[in-house]
Motif scaffolding. Structure first.
Motif, PDB file in Angstrom:
ATOM      1  N   ALA A  59       0.983  -1.361   0.117  1.00 29.62           N
ATOM      2  CA  ALA A  59       0.186   0.115   0.154  1.00 29.62           C
ATOM      3  C   ALA A  59       0.787   1.165   0.191  1.00 29.62           C
ATOM      4  O   ALA A  59       0.911   2.147  -0.438  1.00 29.62           O
ATOM      5  CB  ALA A  59      -1.250   0.016   0.953  1.00 29.62           C
ATOM      6  N   LEU A  60       1.740   1.502   0.132  1.00 28.41           N
ATOM      7  CA  LEU A  60       2.722   2.592   0.775  1.00 28.41           C
ATOM      8  C   LEU A  60       3.683   2.560  -0.395  1.00 28.41           C
ATOM      9  O   LEU A  60       4.144   3.735  -0.629  1.00 28.41           O
ATOM     10  CB  LEU A  60       3.756   2.447   2.179  1.00 28.41           C
ATOM     11  N   PHE A  61       4.109   1.850  -0.816  1.00 30.82           N
ATOM     12  CA  PHE A  61       4.436   1.795  -1.979  1.00 30.82           C
ATOM     13  C   PHE A  61       3.879   1.859  -3.361  1.00 30.82           C
ATOM     14  O   PHE A  61       4.671   3.611  -4.057  1.00 30.82           O
ATOM     15  CB  PHE A  61       5.363   0.232  -2.322  1.00 30.82           C
ATOM     16  N   LEU A  62       2.523   1.616  -3.493  1.00 35.31           N
ATOM     17  CA  LEU A  62       1.841   2.501  -4.533  1.00 35.31           C
ATOM     18  C   LEU A  62       1.182   3.558  -3.974  1.00 35.31           C
ATOM     19  O   LEU A  62       1.514   4.396  -5.047  1.00 35.31           O
ATOM     20  CB  LEU A  62       0.007   1.925  -4.598  1.00 35.31           C
ATOM     21  N   ALA A  63       1.213   4.012  -2.691  1.00 29.63           N
ATOM     22  CA  ALA A  63       1.099   5.494  -2.754  1.00 29.63           C
ATOM     23  C   ALA A  63       2.513   6.192  -3.151  1.00 29.63           C
ATOM     24  O   ALA A  63       2.561   7.173  -3.868  1.00 29.63           O
ATOM     25  CB  ALA A  63       1.054   6.076  -1.280  1.00 29.63           C
ATOM     26  N   LEU A  64       4.276   5.439  -3.737  1.00 34.25           N
ATOM     27  CA  LEU A  64       4.883   6.601  -3.693  1.00 34.25           C
ATOM     28  C   LEU A  64       4.670   6.656  -5.223  1.00 34.25           C
ATOM     29  O   LEU A  64       5.623   7.384  -6.057  1.00 34.25           O
ATOM     30  CB  LEU A  64       5.967   5.428  -3.111  1.00 34.25           C
ATOM     31  N   VAL A  65       3.976   5.794  -5.628  1.00 37.80           N
ATOM     32  CA  VAL A  65       4.297   5.202  -7.680  1.00 37.80           C
ATOM     33  C   VAL A  65       3.211   7.233  -7.647  1.00 37.80           C
ATOM     34  O   VAL A  65       3.608   7.723  -8.671  1.00 37.80           O
ATOM     35  CB  VAL A  65       3.135   4.017  -7.755  1.00 37.80           C
ATOM     36  N   PHE A  66       2.241   6.665  -7.232  1.00 39.05           N
ATOM     37  CA  PHE A  66       1.451   7.932  -7.663  1.00 39.05           C
ATOM     38  C   PHE A  66       2.301   9.433  -7.478  1.00 39.05           C
ATOM     39  O   PHE A  66       2.068  10.355  -7.895  1.00 39.05           O
ATOM     40  CB  PHE A  66      -0.080   8.036  -6.846  1.00 39.05           C
ATOM     41  N   ASP A  67       2.895   9.870  -6.179  1.00 41.45           N
ATOM     42  CA  ASP A  67       4.160   9.953  -5.812  1.00 41.45           C
ATOM     43  C   ASP A  67       4.869  10.506  -6.996  1.00 41.45           C
ATOM     44  O   ASP A  67       5.084  11.818  -7.667  1.00 41.45           O
ATOM     45  CB  ASP A  67       4.965  10.240  -5.004  1.00 41.45           C
ATOM     46  N   ALA A  68       5.725   9.718  -8.023  1.00 42.47           N
ATOM     47  CA  ALA A  68       5.998   9.737  -9.139  1.00 42.47           C
ATOM     48  C   ALA A  68       5.733  10.713 -10.310  1.00 42.47           C
ATOM     49  O   ALA A  68       6.134  11.374 -10.993  1.00 42.47           O
ATOM     50  CB  ALA A  68       6.704   8.215  -9.911  1.00 42.47           C
TER      51      ALA A  68
END
Length: 477
Positions: free
Chosen positions: A52-61
């Motif tokens: 979940a926290l990694f997917l949120a990071l992808v959105f940050d990209a």
């Protein structure tokens, strides 16, 4: 063109840096507590929590460079940066509160979706503050050493903000009770944490924005707006980000941040299960790290004045690679005091203070190196894009709580670390596997970052030459 900048006062530096308390509180929460809270307290599996926290990071990209690009071109009576800063304050506080207060009786799937949604929301809202605020640094001063000082204050307050929240948790909120003998597993502390940190974040953003508001007339004004053209936008972003030194720092920052992120995400696991510390003992370690940020502020300025920023960063990174994993390695070799030893806590406190000072000093210098590329790239492209360039630094910092947390979750899953585990009851072999996996992993990521920093090529002399060139262009009719 903006009017000539007034002298940068010490008060302005402090107010500029103070806003990073908000990012520090958010970053500390995501790096140290969020995965532990959702997995060990709420019962979400480590793999799903990390995902979940990694997917949120992808959105940050996507959101990070987009906010940087829009901020660089924003036209308003409050300039390019301040509208975003003011707007973010209240929404990010509300989102942060709900992140730590999920609805009761959610299924594991529901808890995963809730964590993913709130993590994306909070990350996006803090982006609206952090990137425009970071971009003020190169605008407030073009001096090679002054920039290191400015970003030093950002990191000082960022770390103090995060550490203050951590001290609040370990010193007061994570209290042991009859129901929860180990305070780290007490959900009430995390609920209160969400309220207190939300208020602190909102106030820090508003105070910093107001404290730098008077400089708006002296900041760079954007060019006249151009008609929307997606291909032109993509071309301009590609031109800006294709600078070799920029790319080297971007990749180095990612690996450096992942190393810090893995270490931070597993920190509470090590303190609770590897060293078997109580909250009050962890509180002592956290208190020592307040000195770390101050040491880093002073050291980063002095070493970069004596040596080139590149050489300073490389030297400090080598120190971090060698010094950081020492306690864990020595314990695995049975050359370190046992958990019952009275020497354990003082040694861990001293080690933590020095290790964090190295990490913060490296971060300050790397960010200052990114800021020095503003003029280098402006000479090539003719565009002033502090926001877009510094979005990479903010993005790299967010990797700390994204990819680092994801990898930490994979490590815990791979070694089959039990959920709801009590200190002293975890199989010693599993605890040893935690150290065997984490120590080389963190050092390896640090070393890869070190290799990429070597590719940076802007020296003090290059920067002064760039300022002279741009000043000459400004005088041309």
């Amino acid at each position: 063109m903006a009017e000539p900048r007034p002298h940068l006062t010490q008060a302005t530096k402090l107010l500029y840096g103070f806003g990073s308390v908000a990012f520090g509180a958010k970053d500390n929460a995501f790096s140290y507590f969020l995965l532990f809270y959702y997995t060990q307290v709420l019962g979400l599996s480590p793999g799903l929590g990390g995902l979940a926290l990694f997917l949120a990071l992808v959105f940050d990209a996507i959101s990070d460079p987009l906010v940087g690009y829009v901020s660089d071109r924003w036209r308003s009576r409050w300039g390019r940066r301040h509208p975003f800063m003011y707007f973010s304050a209240l929404p990010v506080a509300i989102g942060f509160f709900f992140l730590w207060n999920p609805p009761a009786a959610l299924s594991e799937q529901g808890l995963f979706v809730y964590l993913l949604s709130l993590a994306i929301l909070v990350r996006t809202l803090i982006t609206l503050y952090e990137i425009p605020s970071s971009a003020l640094g190169p605008e407030l001063s073009g001096d090679y050493d002054q920039r290191t000082s400015l970003f030093g204050y950002r990191y000082l307050f960022g770390w103090w903000g995060g550490l203050s929240m951590a001290a609040l948790m370990y010193g007061w909120l994570l209290q042991s009770t009859a129901e929860y003998p180990n305070g780290q597993l007490n959900p009430g502390g995390y609920h209160t944490y969400g309220i207190v940190a939300a208020v602190v974040m909102c106030l820090a953003i508003l105070i910093s924005a107001r404290g730098t508001h008077a400089y708006i007339p002296y900041l760079r004004r954007p060019e006249a707006p151009k008609p929307f053209d997606a291909r032109r936008i993509v071309r301009e972003i590609r031109e800006t980000l294709s600078n070799r030194s920029y790319l080297m720092l971007f990749v180095a920052g990612l690996f450096f941040a992942v190393a810090v992120g893995v270490s931070a995400s597993l920190n509470l696991y090590f303190n609770t299960y590897f060293w078997e510390l109580q909250p009050r003992q962890i509180f002592g370690i956290v208190l020592m790290q307040f000195f770390s940020a101050l040491i880093a502020l002073i050291a980063s300025r002095r070493v970069s004045e004596r040596w080139d920023k590149r050489q300073s960063a490389l030297g400090l990174m080598v120190a971090g690679i060698l010094f950081g994993p020492l306690p864990v390695v020595l314990r695995l070799l049975q050359l370190f005091p046992g958990n019952e030893s009275p020497y354990l806590l003082p040694i861990l406190m001293a080690h933590g203070m020095i290790e964090v000072a190295i990490v913060v000093a490296v971060s300050i210098i790397l960010t200052s190196m990114v800021a020095d590329l503003v003029e280098t790239i402006e000479i090539t492209t003719g565009r002033r894009e502090e926001g877009l360039l510094l979005a990479t630094r903010t993005f790299s910092q967010k990797v700390v709580a994204g990819a680092g947390t994801f990898i930490a979750g994979l490590v815990l899953t791979a070694i089959r670390f039990p959920a709801d585990a009590q200190p002293g009851e975890v199989d010693p072999g599993t605890v040893a596997q935690l150290g065997l996996a984490a120590a080389p992993l963190v050092s390896g990521f640090f070393f890869i970052g070190f290799l990429f920093v070597r590719g940076y090529s802007v020296s003090r002399e290059d920067h002064e030459r760039n300022l002279t060139t741009l000043a000459g262009r400004a005088r041309e009719p």
